[in-house]
Write a protein that holds these residues in place. Structure first.
Motif, PDB file in Angstrom:
ATOM      1  N   GLU A  77       0.856  -1.201   0.000  1.00  0.00           N
ATOM      2  CA  GLU A  77       0.000   0.000   0.000  1.00  0.00           C
ATOM      3  C   GLU A  77       0.884   1.240   0.000  1.00  0.00           C
ATOM      4  N   ALA A  78       0.585   2.174  -0.916  1.00  0.00           N
ATOM      5  CA  ALA A  78       1.385   3.385  -1.004  1.00  0.00           C
ATOM      6  C   ALA A  78       1.133   4.246   0.224  1.00  0.00           C
ATOM      7  N   GLY A  79       2.197   4.935   0.672  1.00  0.00           N
ATOM      8  CA  GLY A  79       2.069   5.832   1.809  1.00  0.00           C
ATOM      9  C   GLY A  79       1.646   7.212   1.360  1.00  0.00           C
ATOM     10  N   VAL A  80       1.754   8.169   2.273  1.00  0.00           N
ATOM     11  CA  VAL A  80       1.456   9.560   1.955  1.00  0.00           C
ATOM     12  C   VAL A  80       2.593  10.110   1.084  1.00  0.00           C
ATOM     13  N   VAL A  81       2.219  10.709  -0.034  1.00  0.00           N
ATOM     14  CA  VAL A  81       3.205  11.219  -0.974  1.00  0.00           C
ATOM     15  C   VAL A  81       3.166  12.734  -0.976  1.00  0.00           C
ATOM     16  N   GLN A  82       4.337  13.333  -0.825  1.00  0.00           N
ATOM     17  CA  GLN A  82       4.428  14.787  -0.845  1.00  0.00           C
ATOM     18  C   GLN A  82       5.429  15.224  -1.911  1.00  0.00           C
ATOM     19  N   SER A  83       5.178  16.402  -2.464  1.00  0.00           N
ATOM     20  CA  SER A  83       6.158  17.009  -3.367  1.00  0.00           C
ATOM     21  C   SER A  83       6.023  18.523  -3.322  1.00  0.00           C
ATOM     22  N   PRO A  84       7.133  19.232  -3.596  1.00  0.00           N
ATOM     23  CA  PRO A  84       8.480  18.696  -3.784  1.00  0.00           C
ATOM     24  C   PRO A  84       9.118  18.320  -2.452  1.00  0.00           C
ATOM     25  N   ARG A  85      10.191  17.572  -2.466  1.00  0.00           N
ATOM     26  CA  ARG A  85      10.909  17.243  -1.227  1.00  0.00           C
ATOM     27  C   ARG A  85      11.668  18.449  -0.700  1.00  0.00           C
ATOM     28  N   TYR A  86      12.208  19.220  -1.625  1.00  0.00           N
ATOM     29  CA  TYR A  86      12.987  20.393  -1.255  1.00  0.00           C
ATOM     30  C   TYR A  86      12.599  21.552  -2.161  1.00  0.00           C
ATOM     31  N   LYS A  87      12.586  22.764  -1.561  1.00  0.00           N
ATOM     32  CA  LYS A  87      12.285  23.959  -2.335  1.00  0.00           C
ATOM     33  C   LYS A  87      13.056  25.118  -1.732  1.00  0.00           C
ATOM     34  N   ILE A  88      13.793  25.812  -2.587  1.00  0.00           N
ATOM     35  CA  ILE A  88      14.528  27.002  -2.162  1.00  0.00           C
ATOM     36  C   ILE A  88      13.987  28.166  -2.952  1.00  0.00           C
ATOM     37  N   ILE A  89      13.536  29.215  -2.267  1.00  0.00           N
ATOM     38  CA  ILE A  89      12.985  30.384  -2.935  1.00  0.00           C
ATOM     39  C   ILE A  89      13.495  31.637  -2.243  1.00  0.00           C
ATOM     40  N   GLU A  90      13.321  32.761  -2.922  1.00  0.00           N
ATOM     41  CA  GLU A  90      13.658  34.031  -2.303  1.00  0.00           C
ATOM     42  C   GLU A  90      12.407  34.574  -1.606  1.00  0.00           C
ATOM     43  N   LYS A  91      12.628  35.380  -0.587  1.00  0.00           N
ATOM     44  CA  LYS A  91      11.492  35.943   0.153  1.00  0.00           C
ATOM     45  C   LYS A  91      10.615  36.741  -0.801  1.00  0.00           C
ATOM     46  N   LYS A  92       9.331  36.747  -0.474  1.00  0.00           N
ATOM     47  CA  LYS A  92       8.274  37.406  -1.232  1.00  0.00           C
ATOM     48  C   LYS A  92       7.806  36.583  -2.432  1.00  0.00           C
ATOM     49  N   GLN A  93       8.476  35.470  -2.728  1.00  0.00           N
ATOM     50  CA  GLN A  93       8.028  34.604  -3.809  1.00  0.00           C
ATOM     51  C   GLN A  93       6.936  33.669  -3.307  1.00  0.00           C
ATOM     52  N   PRO A  94       6.090  33.159  -4.202  1.00  0.00           N
ATOM     53  CA  PRO A  94       5.088  32.166  -3.798  1.00  0.00           C
ATOM     54  C   PRO A  94       5.658  30.760  -3.850  1.00  0.00           C
ATOM     55  N   VAL A  95       5.024  29.846  -3.103  1.00  0.00           N
ATOM     56  CA  VAL A  95       5.437  28.445  -3.138  1.00  0.00           C
ATOM     57  C   VAL A  95       4.201  27.586  -2.850  1.00  0.00           C
ATOM     58  N   ALA A  96       4.189  26.400  -3.423  1.00  0.00           N
ATOM     59  CA  ALA A  96       3.071  25.489  -3.207  1.00  0.00           C
ATOM     60  C   ALA A  96       3.582  24.092  -2.945  1.00  0.00           C
ATOM     61  N   PHE A  97       2.894  23.394  -2.042  1.00  0.00           N
ATOM     62  CA  PHE A  97       3.234  22.015  -1.704  1.00  0.00           C
ATOM     63  C   PHE A  97       2.011  21.137  -1.974  1.00  0.00           C
ATOM     64  N   CYS A 138       0.110  17.200  -1.648  1.00  0.00           N
ATOM     65  CA  CYS A 138       0.048  15.992  -0.830  1.00  0.00           C
ATOM     66  C   CYS A 138      -1.016  15.043  -1.370  1.00  0.00           C
ATOM     67  N   ASN A 139      -0.635  13.785  -1.502  1.00  0.00           N
ATOM     68  CA  ASN A 139      -1.584  12.730  -1.859  1.00  0.00           C
ATOM     69  C   ASN A 139      -1.664  11.775  -0.675  1.00  0.00           C
ATOM     70  N   PRO A 140      -2.802  11.714   0.017  1.00  0.00           N
ATOM     71  CA  PRO A 140      -2.888  10.881   1.223  1.00  0.00           C
ATOM     72  C   PRO A 140      -3.054   9.406   0.887  1.00  0.00           C
ATOM     73  N   ILE A 141      -3.067   8.583   1.901  1.00  0.00           N
ATOM     74  CA  ILE A 141      -3.305   7.155   1.725  1.00  0.00           C
ATOM     75  C   ILE A 141      -4.745   6.959   1.253  1.00  0.00           C
ATOM     76  N   SER A 142      -4.921   6.096   0.283  1.00  0.00           N
ATOM     77  CA  SER A 142      -6.238   5.855  -0.280  1.00  0.00           C
ATOM     78  C   SER A 142      -7.234   5.445   0.797  1.00  0.00           C
ATOM     79  N   GLY A 143      -8.378   6.125   0.812  1.00  0.00           N
ATOM     80  CA  GLY A 143      -9.409   5.796   1.783  1.00  0.00           C
ATOM     81  C   GLY A 143      -9.355   6.608   3.067  1.00  0.00           C
ATOM     82  N   HIS A 144      -8.268   7.329   3.278  1.00  0.00           N
ATOM     83  CA  HIS A 144      -8.162   8.173   4.473  1.00  0.00           C
ATOM     84  C   HIS A 144      -8.901   9.477   4.217  1.00  0.00           C
ATOM     85  N   ASN A 145      -9.919   9.748   5.024  1.00  0.00           N
ATOM     86  CA  ASN A 145     -10.707  10.945   4.782  1.00  0.00           C
ATOM     87  C   ASN A 145     -10.189  12.162   5.559  1.00  0.00           C
ATOM     88  N   THR A 146      -9.302  11.938   6.518  1.00  0.00           N
ATOM     89  CA  THR A 146      -8.766  13.057   7.292  1.00  0.00           C
ATOM     90  C   THR A 146      -7.344  13.368   6.814  1.00  0.00           C
TER      91      THR A 146
END
Lengths: 117, 108
Positions: A1-21, A23-31
């Motif tokens: 069974e696949a675990g919780v998947v997140q991306s990116p693993r690492y992100k380096i940005i300058e201040k004032k820039q936007p960033v987004a993360f 997440c794909n949770p475990i199948s069937g987990h509603n929380t």
């Protein structure tokens, strides 16, 4: 069974820039949870979703942070604009409902490490 | 104010030594979970204690929940280098509240 998947693993940005993360949770987990973790510290809850509904966002700095969980599955956490103090690891976790107000086991992803320069 | 206080924050010991980590609060929890986190990974659940006074054992690890369900301890016997990591307690009050963690380093 696949675990919780997140991306990116690492992100380096300058201040004032936007960033987004993402997440794909475990199948069937509603929380789904987003936590912030500073180095050597415990995770701090940012937001908790039950299906598509954000049931606890009291600790989310809403002036710059936003999150969504469309269709009750994947979730995105966004920071705009990022500040130096936002440098941390952003952890996503999921769990299945237990009822009775109790929290079951949380399954965490590996986290997204953000560095703001 | 930290709702869950863990002590010590840092612990560096030699292989074979015993150690105890404490998790204290003035609040009552319906249950308490212990997680272990390795560098670059997310926390992984070790155990959940539910009943006041409950003791659970996981190989060389012994977990105890206080009678009043306000505190807990983790005791490791004959620590191994593989026990190195960040140990987190988390109390359940309808949502999980994490302690600040105990960074354990076990040297060969």
């Amino acid at each position: 069974e696949a675990g919780v998947v997140q991306s990116p693993r690492y992100k380096i940005i300058e201040k004032k820039q936007p960033v987004a993360f993402w997440c794909n949770p475990i199948s069937g987990h509603n929380t789904l949870y987003w936590y912030l973790q500073n180095l050597g510290q415990g995770p701090e809850l940012l937001i908790r979703y039950e299906n598509e509904e954000a049931v606890d966002d009291s600790q989310l700095p809403k002036d710059r942070f936003s999150a969504e969980r469309l269709k009750g599955v994947d979730s995105t956490l966004k920071i705009q604009p990022a500040e130096l103090g936002d440098s941390a690891v952003y952890l996503c976790a999921s769990s299945s409902s237990r009822g009775g107000g109790s929290t079951g086991e949380l399954f965490f992803g590996e986290g997204s490490r953000l560095t703001v320069l | 104010t930290q709702l869950l206080e863990q002590s010590p924050q840092f612990l560096s010991i030699q292989e074979g030594e015993n150690l105890t980590v404490y998790c204290n609060s003035s609040s009552v929890f319906s249950s308490l979970q212990w997680y272990r986190q390795e560098p670059g990974e997310g926390p992984v659940l070790l155990v959940t204690v539910v009943t006041g006074g409950e003791v659970k054992k996981l190989k060389r690890l012994t977990f105890q929940f206080g009678d009043a369900r306000k505190d807990s301890s983790l005791h490791i016997t004959a620590a191994q280098p593989g026990d190195t990591g960040l140990y987190l307690c988390a109390g359940d009050r309808g949502k999980l509240i994490f302690g600040q963690g105990t960074e354990l380093s076990v040297k060969p």
